[in-house]
Design a protein around this motif. Structure first.
Motif, PDB file in Angstrom:
ATOM      1  N   LYS A  58       0.782  -1.249   0.000  1.00 58.54           N
ATOM      2  CA  LYS A  58       0.000   0.000   0.000  1.00 58.54           C
ATOM      3  C   LYS A  58       0.807   1.289   0.000  1.00 58.54           C
ATOM      4  CE  LYS A  58      -3.988  -2.166   0.438  1.00 58.54           C
ATOM      5  NZ  LYS A  58      -4.679  -2.373  -0.849  1.00 58.54           N
ATOM      6  N   PHE A  59       1.914   1.301   0.739  1.00 54.83           N
ATOM      7  CA  PHE A  59       2.577   2.575   1.014  1.00 54.83           C
ATOM      8  C   PHE A  59       4.086   2.401   0.876  1.00 54.83           C
ATOM      9  CE2 PHE A  59       3.011   6.044   4.569  1.00 54.83           C
ATOM     10  CZ  PHE A  59       3.156   7.033   3.607  1.00 54.83           C
ATOM     11  N   GLY A  60       4.691   3.249   0.044  1.00 50.99           N
ATOM     12  CA  GLY A  60       6.129   3.157  -0.170  1.00 50.99           C
ATOM     13  C   GLY A  60       6.795   4.521  -0.213  1.00 50.99           C
ATOM     14  N   MET A  61       8.118   4.491  -0.180  1.00 49.26           N
ATOM     15  CA  MET A  61       8.897   5.733  -0.240  1.00 49.26           C
ATOM     16  C   MET A  61       9.660   5.825  -1.560  1.00 49.26           C
ATOM     17  SD  MET A  61      12.010   7.051   2.246  1.00 49.26           S
ATOM     18  CE  MET A  61      10.988   7.545   3.632  1.00 49.26           C
ATOM     19  N   PHE A  62       9.471   6.942  -2.248  1.00 45.43           N
ATOM     20  CA  PHE A  62      10.226   7.264  -3.450  1.00 45.43           C
ATOM     21  C   PHE A  62      11.414   8.103  -2.975  1.00 45.43           C
ATOM     22  CE2 PHE A  62       8.627   8.344  -8.080  1.00 45.43           C
ATOM     23  CZ  PHE A  62       9.570   7.503  -8.604  1.00 45.43           C
ATOM     24  N   ILE A  63      12.594   7.852  -3.505  1.00 40.51           N
ATOM     25  CA  ILE A  63      13.740   8.691  -3.155  1.00 40.51           C
ATOM     26  C   ILE A  63      14.402   9.195  -4.427  1.00 40.51           C
ATOM     27  CG2 ILE A  63      15.975   8.822  -1.989  1.00 40.51           C
ATOM     28  CD1 ILE A  63      15.063   6.629  -0.074  1.00 40.51           C
ATOM     29  N   HIS A  64      14.338  10.514  -4.625  1.00 39.32           N
ATOM     30  CA  HIS A  64      15.037  11.150  -5.745  1.00 39.32           C
ATOM     31  C   HIS A  64      16.319  11.754  -5.210  1.00 39.32           C
ATOM     32  CE1 HIS A  64      11.420  10.652  -8.162  1.00 39.32           C
ATOM     33  NE2 HIS A  64      12.050  11.142  -9.214  1.00 39.32           N
ATOM     34  N   TRP A  79      -2.441   0.047  -9.689  1.00 41.05           N
ATOM     35  CA  TRP A  79      -1.872   1.383  -9.885  1.00 41.05           C
ATOM     36  C   TRP A  79      -1.245   1.913  -8.595  1.00 41.05           C
ATOM     37  CZ3 TRP A  79      -4.192   5.449  -7.082  1.00 41.05           C
ATOM     38  CH2 TRP A  79      -5.483   5.199  -6.579  1.00 41.05           C
ATOM     39  N   GLU A  80      -0.376   2.863  -8.804  1.00 40.74           N
ATOM     40  CA  GLU A  80       0.355   3.469  -7.698  1.00 40.74           C
ATOM     41  C   GLU A  80       0.472   4.967  -7.970  1.00 40.74           C
ATOM     42  OE1 GLU A  80       4.683   3.528  -7.860  1.00 40.74           O
ATOM     43  OE2 GLU A  80       4.656   2.284  -6.068  1.00 40.74           O
ATOM     44  N   ALA A  81      -0.100   5.785  -7.100  1.00 38.17           N
ATOM     45  CA  ALA A  81       0.020   7.237  -7.243  1.00 38.17           C
ATOM     46  C   ALA A  81       1.319   7.683  -6.594  1.00 38.17           C
ATOM     47  CB  ALA A  81      -1.164   7.928  -6.572  1.00 38.17           C
ATOM     48  N   CYS A  82       2.136   8.439  -7.333  1.00 42.24           N
ATOM     49  CA  CYS A  82       3.353   8.971  -6.735  1.00 42.24           C
ATOM     50  C   CYS A  82       3.209  10.474  -6.539  1.00 42.24           C
ATOM     51  CB  CYS A  82       4.583   8.630  -7.570  1.00 42.24           C
ATOM     52  SG  CYS A  82       4.517   9.107  -9.304  1.00 42.24           S
ATOM     53  N   MET A  83       3.688  10.944  -5.397  1.00 42.76           N
ATOM     54  CA  MET A  83       3.551  12.367  -5.071  1.00 42.76           C
ATOM     55  C   MET A  83       4.753  12.883  -4.297  1.00 42.76           C
ATOM     56  SD  MET A  83      -0.365  12.967  -3.970  1.00 42.76           S
ATOM     57  CE  MET A  83      -1.683  12.131  -4.878  1.00 42.76           C
ATOM     58  N   THR A  84       4.920  14.189  -4.392  1.00 47.15           N
ATOM     59  CA  THR A  84       5.965  14.868  -3.632  1.00 47.15           C
ATOM     60  C   THR A  84       5.342  15.512  -2.385  1.00 47.15           C
ATOM     61  OG1 THR A  84       5.522  16.804  -5.007  1.00 47.15           O
ATOM     62  CG2 THR A  84       7.371  15.419  -5.640  1.00 47.15           C
ATOM     63  N   MET A  85       6.187  15.846  -1.407  1.00 45.57           N
ATOM     64  CA  MET A  85       5.692  16.550  -0.214  1.00 45.57           C
ATOM     65  C   MET A  85       5.633  18.055  -0.454  1.00 45.57           C
ATOM     66  SD  MET A  85       7.370  14.680   3.057  1.00 45.57           S
ATOM     67  CE  MET A  85       7.022  12.973   3.497  1.00 45.57           C
ATOM     68  N   ASN A  86       6.552  18.573  -1.286  1.00 45.06           N
ATOM     69  CA  ASN A  86       6.421  19.963  -1.747  1.00 45.06           C
ATOM     70  C   ASN A  86       6.176  19.871  -3.251  1.00 45.06           C
ATOM     71  OD1 ASN A  86       8.993  19.286  -2.614  1.00 45.06           O
ATOM     72  ND2 ASN A  86      10.024  20.940  -1.562  1.00 45.06           N
ATOM     73  N   PHE A 137       0.436   4.107  -2.629  1.00 44.97           N
ATOM     74  CA  PHE A 137       0.914   5.492  -2.515  1.00 44.97           C
ATOM     75  C   PHE A 137       2.436   5.469  -2.405  1.00 44.97           C
ATOM     76  CE2 PHE A 137       0.622   9.595   0.275  1.00 44.97           C
ATOM     77  CZ  PHE A 137       0.920  10.384  -0.829  1.00 44.97           C
ATOM     78  N   LEU A 138       3.103   6.127  -3.361  1.00 47.02           N
ATOM     79  CA  LEU A 138       4.561   6.229  -3.335  1.00 47.02           C
ATOM     80  C   LEU A 138       4.898   7.684  -3.048  1.00 47.02           C
ATOM     81  CD1 LEU A 138       7.164   4.519  -3.818  1.00 47.02           C
ATOM     82  CD2 LEU A 138       7.117   5.317  -6.187  1.00 47.02           C
ATOM     83  N   LEU A 139       5.327   7.935  -1.823  1.00 49.46           N
ATOM     84  CA  LEU A 139       5.538   9.314  -1.355  1.00 49.46           C
ATOM     85  C   LEU A 139       7.028   9.652  -1.386  1.00 49.46           C
ATOM     86  CD1 LEU A 139       4.352  11.905  -0.112  1.00 49.46           C
ATOM     87  CD2 LEU A 139       4.459  10.774   2.128  1.00 49.46           C
ATOM     88  N   ASN A 140       7.325  10.789  -2.005  1.00 49.36           N
ATOM     89  CA  ASN A 140       8.727  11.101  -2.316  1.00 49.36           C
ATOM     90  C   ASN A 140       9.484  11.881  -1.237  1.00 49.36           C
ATOM     91  OD1 ASN A 140      10.887  11.322  -4.522  1.00 49.36           O
ATOM     92  ND2 ASN A 140      10.634  13.468  -3.891  1.00 49.36           N
ATOM     93  N   ILE A 141      10.762  11.548  -1.129  1.00 49.37           N
ATOM     94  CA  ILE A 141      11.717  12.318  -0.337  1.00 49.37           C
ATOM     95  C   ILE A 141      12.851  12.759  -1.270  1.00 49.37           C
ATOM     96  CG2 ILE A 141      13.347  12.269   1.601  1.00 49.37           C
ATOM     97  CD1 ILE A 141      10.549  11.803   2.596  1.00 49.37           C
ATOM     98  N   GLY A 142      13.292  13.995  -1.136  1.00 46.77           N
ATOM     99  CA  GLY A 142      14.447  14.485  -1.891  1.00 46.77           C
ATOM    100  C   GLY A 142      15.572  14.826  -0.930  1.00 46.77           C
ATOM    101  N   PRO A 143      16.418  13.847  -0.589  1.00 40.35           N
ATOM    102  CA  PRO A 143      17.522  14.125   0.347  1.00 40.35           C
ATOM    103  C   PRO A 143      18.470  15.177  -0.217  1.00 40.35           C
ATOM    104  CG  PRO A 143      17.271  11.757  -0.056  1.00 40.35           C
ATOM    105  CD  PRO A 143      16.431  12.454  -1.062  1.00 40.35           C
ATOM    106  N   ASP A 144      19.193  15.862   0.667  1.00 41.43           N
ATOM    107  CA  ASP A 144      20.110  16.907   0.209  1.00 41.43           C
ATOM    108  C   ASP A 144      21.466  16.324  -0.203  1.00 41.43           C
ATOM    109  OD1 ASP A 144      21.655  16.517   2.497  1.00 41.43           O
ATOM    110  OD2 ASP A 144      20.934  18.316   3.521  1.00 41.43           O
ATOM    111  N   GLY A 145      22.364  17.184  -0.598  1.00 38.87           N
ATOM    112  CA  GLY A 145      23.655  16.760  -1.113  1.00 38.87           C
ATOM    113  C   GLY A 145      24.571  16.137  -0.071  1.00 38.87           C
ATOM    114  N   TYR A 146      24.219  16.278   1.211  1.00 40.46           N
ATOM    115  CA  TYR A 146      24.996  15.639   2.272  1.00 40.46           C
ATOM    116  C   TYR A 146      24.456  14.256   2.617  1.00 40.46           C
ATOM    117  CZ  TYR A 146      26.841  20.344   3.159  1.00 40.46           C
ATOM    118  OH  TYR A 146      27.437  21.567   3.025  1.00 40.46           O
ATOM    119  N   GLY A 147      23.219  13.977   2.145  1.00 33.43           N
ATOM    120  CA  GLY A 147      22.611  12.693   2.450  1.00 33.43           C
ATOM    121  C   GLY A 147      21.557  12.748   3.542  1.00 33.43           C
ATOM    122  N   ARG A 148      21.084  13.963   3.809  1.00 31.65           N
ATOM    123  CA  ARG A 148      20.050  14.119   4.850  1.00 31.65           C
ATOM    124  C   ARG A 148      18.664  14.284   4.236  1.00 31.65           C
ATOM    125  NH1 ARG A 148      23.089  19.117   7.697  1.00 31.65           N
ATOM    126  NH2 ARG A 148      22.789  19.807   5.555  1.00 31.65           N
TER     127      ARG A 148
END
Ligand code: JFZ
Length: 332
Positions: free
Chosen positions: A12-18, A260-267, A299-310
């Motif tokens: 049901k619920f997963g994490m997208f990481i860009h 189907w799987e809806a993917c979304m960003t937090m911002n 639901f695939l909800l996205n995280i965009g970590p920063d250049g340091y890995g946070r």
């Protein structure tokens, strides 16, 4: 194939990481700010290949901690993670023998990110998937009429590069093979970039069976086929290419027959973009989760970590709040 899809339907619920070299840029070049997704920085901020290569050369995310990332997903109630092995910029986050444009050869980090995350997922019993871009702005044989140098001023995505089939055979496929051979089970392959004129339905079919042969149980999204953005083509006769549809930033109406799987960003951005403060509230994200699941989707909800890995603090806060809600409300 129902058996292959079973865990995914339950998940049901997963994490997208860009995450990639664009995470250093954050969508900014001097005064210029990229509109929309900051993972498109190379294109949107008009970097040539040569100019852009300095970012992989700077990519050294010393704070990357795969176990921590996986715990944060798990605590939020997520059951799987999909990481960008390669986005449109072409930079590979794993140890690729097919290319020097990878984390071992083109960056000072020299740690195989795909490996570390795959192992952390396995340890914590989280399914592991990869987003992989068909589009490649770095590879000369993949750049439409832009050959031999990507130059954003001359973009025309309708022009085909006659060399593209060579990129497909000698680069895209071998890289996918590495990913499916060297990292244990890859539970999902999430293709993207199917829209470019160079890519064909024949390639999509070929890629699908290629993956099936290496890992029979991998679940592959519809964008492996040409022109399957969103839910396009899911009703197509002999739905050969995709195991599930991928509506993006939207929740489709009820009554969809296929998975189907809806993917979304937090911002508003997939890649890290500090200038975008347009964060969805935790309540909003929980509502979306409930809405999607009640309609039979994932639901695939996205995280965009920063250049340091946070993970951005705003994302961590939302993951925690969603986790509190899933703890209180979910059966399992
Ligand atoms: C793609 C990427 O270009 C983007 O950077 C991000 O990775 C996202 C998840 O996927 O963008 C798309 C792909 C498909 C649609 C829209 C944007 N679509 O189906 O409408």
């Amino acid at each position: 194939d129902d058996e292959r899809m079973e865990w995914w339907r339950d998940a049901k619920f997963g994490m997208f990481i860009h995450w990639g070299a664009y995470s250093i840029i954050g969508g900014e070049r001097g005064e210029q700010i990229a509109g929309g997704g900051a993972e498109w920085a190379m294109d949107k901020l008009d970097y040539t290949i040569e100019e852009y290569e300095k970012f992989p050369a700077m990519f050294n995310p010393q704070l990357f901690d795969a176990d921590k990332w996986v715990s944060m997903a798990k605590d939020a109630g997520m059951k799987y993670i999909v990481l960008t092995s390669k986005h449109h910029d072409g930079f590979a986050l794993w140890d690729s023998k097919v290319s020097d444009y990878d984390i071992m050869d083109a960056s000072p980090f020299k740690r195989d990110i795909v490996k570390e995350l795959a192992e952390a997922c396995r340890k914590q019993d989280i399914k592991f998937g990869l987003y992989h871009s068909i589009v490649d702005w770095h590879h000369p044989q993949a750049q439409g009429n832009l050959f031999p140098n990507y130059n954003a001023g001359q973009k025309d995505q309708s022009v085909v590069n006659p060399e593209f089939p060579k990129y497909y055979e000698n680069y895209l496929k071998p890289q996918v093979k590495e990913l499916l051979t060297n990292y244990g089970d890859v539970d999902i392959v999430w293709f993207d970039g199917d829209w470019i004129a160079d890519y064909t339905t024949e390639m999509g079919k070929d890629m699908y069976s290629f993956i099936r042969e290496i890992q029979p149980n991998t679940i592959i999204n519809n964008r492996v086929d040409k022109g399957r953005n969103g839910m396009e083509g899911m009703d197509r006769e002999g739905n050969f290419a995709g195991d599930f549809g991928t509506p993006e930033q939207e929740i489709p109406a009820t009554g969809i027959d296929s998975d189907w799987e809806a993917c979304m960003t937090m911002n508003g951005s997939w890649g890290y973009k500090p200038s975008d403060e347009n964060w969805k509230s935790s309540e909003d994200l929980i509502e979306k989760l409930v809405d999607i699941v009640s309609k039979g989707g994932n639901f695939l909800l996205n995280i965009g970590p920063d250049g340091y890995g946070r993970f951005p603090a705003e994302s961590i806060k939302r993951l925690k709040e969603i986790g509190e809600w899933t703890d209180a409300n979910a059966e399992a």
